[in-house]
Write an enzyme that holds these catalytic residues in place. Structure first.
Site, PDB file in Angstrom:
ATOM      1  N   SER A  47       0.805  -1.222   0.000  1.00  0.00           N
ATOM      2  CA  SER A  47       0.000   0.000   0.000  1.00  0.00           C
ATOM      3  C   SER A  47       0.841   1.276   0.000  1.00  0.00           C
ATOM      4  CB  SER A  47      -0.916   0.024   1.224  1.00  0.00           C
ATOM      5  OG  SER A  47      -0.147  -0.079   2.408  1.00  0.00           O
ATOM      6  N   ASP A 352      -4.524   7.217   8.194  1.00  0.00           N
ATOM      7  CA  ASP A 352      -5.619   6.349   8.639  1.00  0.00           C
ATOM      8  C   ASP A 352      -5.204   5.298   9.661  1.00  0.00           C
ATOM      9  OD1 ASP A 352      -4.086   4.689   7.117  1.00  0.00           O
ATOM     10  OD2 ASP A 352      -5.652   4.148   5.682  1.00  0.00           O
ATOM     11  N   HIS A 355      -1.347   4.229   7.066  1.00  0.00           N
ATOM     12  CA  HIS A 355      -0.734   4.883   5.905  1.00  0.00           C
ATOM     13  C   HIS A 355      -0.427   6.352   6.158  1.00  0.00           C
ATOM     14  CE1 HIS A 355      -3.336   1.523   4.414  1.00  0.00           C
ATOM     15  NE2 HIS A 355      -2.141   1.165   3.994  1.00  0.00           N
TER      16      HIS A 355
END
Ligand SMILES: *[C@@H]1O[C@H](CO)[C@@H](O)[C@H](O)[C@H]1NC(C)=O
Ligand SMILES: *[C@@H]1O[C@H](CO)[C@@H](O)[C@H](O)[C@H]1NC(C)=O
Ligand SMILES: *[C@@H]1O[C@H](CO)[C@@H](O)[C@H](O)[C@H]1NC(C)=O
Ligand SMILES: *[C@@H]1O[C@H](CO)[C@@H](O)[C@H](O)[C@H]1NC(C)=O
Ligand SMILES: *[C@@H]1O[C@H](CO)[C@@H](O)[C@H](O)[C@H]1NC(C)=O
Ligand SMILES: *[C@@H]1O[C@H](CO)[C@@H](O)[C@H](O)[C@H]1NC(C)=O
Length: 392
Positions: A47, A352, A355
């Site tokens: 990610s 979040d 991230h």
């Protein structure tokens, strides 16, 4: 040569110095130490660099993801752009399309094989039963292996088809970027492994990583830009799930970061070995860990506040909960609450709970692109050089 130019100028010492330094710069630029003209980027990872792979195949981020830059969710697990976006932009290249995205993609200047929650090693469990992406690094490599000849076949059809695919020579003139490993550590921590067991699994993880770099080299990759793994122990998802972890002076979970540092030590060793094994490769090891850690150590220097607290999350000391994430809703005392963004994501490090914000990624990019955190210490736009020899 330099000696010759020294004798040519019988003028005042200041002018002499200026002229000499210009002459020296010209010599360097006209030698093989010229900037790399990367025409494409092929990225592999999780990610930290996913530009839409997981979104196209499993879970698409919902608002307020993407709000800062794209003004809508766009497959990135952030409020905006990622480090890989800033890398592409710095070479004047478009943002990378995700390989797995079949809609509106344009691979003329590269492709992104990264997916959120990808690991290097085969994952212990896969979405939706478990938390990991099935597209672990070996699979990302397989996709790339297939991608390379097929894009050339499609290019032969000409016209619009050709304009969507990379030219053949771009594969050797591309920058191959990597940011993966964090989820291998996470898989261990969230599985039933002790910290020591996760730590002991690091060499095996790194071996799998090296194998993939070699495989890409064997397909013609030459310039490699390898990010090490960040301080996982500074992320709310670790801090909340392992509340008893010992904290360091910045509030990060000490032992979790130590495992990340051991991973980075082994990765750095592996890169040295890869340089021996792959004589035509320019391989840059990039110390993302130190740059990210400095955001926790000295947030004010970068204009940040509350680095350990999620901007978009819910509950507790870290504004993070495992039961509801950014963009979700939770019923509290009979009222539905939407988990949205904090007021100033531009002043925040963590988006979040897992991230980074666009603001943090932008700063990390600026720090790493100079070469100050690279081994060898060369800037991003010189990453095609193996010591003084240009690789392509
Ligand atoms: C794909 O992107 C390239 C570079 O941005 C552009 O020149 C080309 O026109 C695009 N192709 C299509 C069909 O949009
Ligand atoms: C960890 O072990 C417990 C008890 O043995 C088991 O219930 C749980 O499913 C295990 N978790 C994982 C992720 O393997
Ligand atoms: C990880 O393993 C290395 C090598 O055995 C050791 O030096 C280091 O202390 C270990 N770290 C942790 C956190 O267990
Ligand atoms: C929910 O209601 C209880 C009782 O009125 C109150 O103590 C608690 O603070 C409320 N929780 C939240 C998150 O508002
Ligand atoms: C925590 O997240 C909420 C959204 O659920 C946001 O409104 C709030 O500003 C965040 N708190 C902090 C301290 O960032
Ligand atoms: C530069 O790279 C070559 C070729 O791999 C190697 O043999 C040589 O030792 C390197 N030189 C320096 C100064 O690192």
């Amino acid at each position: 040569m330099e000696f010759g130019s020294r004798n040519m100028f019988h003028i005042s010492s200041v002018t002499f110095f200026v002229v000499l330094s210009i002459a020296t710069t010209t010599v360097i630029e006209s030698s093989s130490n010229s900037e790399c003209n990367f025409r494409a980027i092929f990225n592999f990872g999780d990610s930290n660099s996913d530009t839409g792979g997981l979104a196209a195949s499993f879970v698409a981020p919902k608002p307020p993801y993407g709000e800062t830059y794209f003004h809508r969710p766009n497959g990135r697990f952030s409020d905006g752009r990622l480090i890989v976006d800033f890398i592409a932009q710095s070479f004047g290249l478009p943002y990378l399309s995700a390989y797995l995205d079949s809609l509106g993609t344009n691979f003329s200047h590269g492709a992104n094989f990264a997916t959120t929650s990808s690991t290097i090693r085969p994952p212990p469990s896969i979405i939706p039963q478990g938390g990991f992406s099935p597209f672990y690094l070996d699979v990302q490599y397989t996709q790339f292996r297939d991608f390379k000849p097929r894009t050339q076949f499609i290019r032969q059809q000409g016209g619009l088809f050709a304009s969507l695919m990379p030219k053949e020579e771009y594969f050797s003139k591309a920058l191959y970027t990597f940011d993966i490993g964090q989820n291998d550590l996470g898989a261990g921590f969230f599985g039933n492994m002790t910290i020591q067991q996760v730590n002991a699994s690091v060499p095996e993880i790194i071996n799998s990583f090296s194998k993939n770099v070699k495989d890409i080299y064997n397909l013609g990759g030459r310039s490699f830009w390898i990010h090490n793994t960040g301080p996982i122990g500074c992320l709310p998802y670790i801090l909340v799930n392992f509340p008893l972890a010992e904290k360091d002076e910045n509030g990060c979970a000490k032992q979790y970061n130590e495992v990340a540092q051991y991973f980075n030590l082994k990765l750095k060793e592996a890169v040295v070995k890869l340089r021996d094994d792959l004589p035509l490769a320019a391989i840059t090891y990039v110390d993302i860990y130190s740059v990210k850690y400095s955001l926790y150590n000295n947030p004010k220097k970068y204009g940040f506040e509350h680095p350990l607290i999620a901007c978009c999350g819910y509950g507790g000391e870290y504004n993070y909960s495992s039961s509801v994430g950014c963009g979700g809703t939770i019923k509290v005392n009979g009222t539905q609450i939407f988990v949205g963004s904090c007021e100033r994501p531009s002043a925040r490090v963590n988006w979040d709970g897992v991230h980074y914000t666009e603001a943090a990624s932008k700063i990390i990019f600026h720090e790493i692109s100079s070469g100050a955190f690279s081994d060898p210490p060369i800037s991003l736009n010189m990453a095609c050089h193996r010591n003084s020899t240009k690789i392509y």
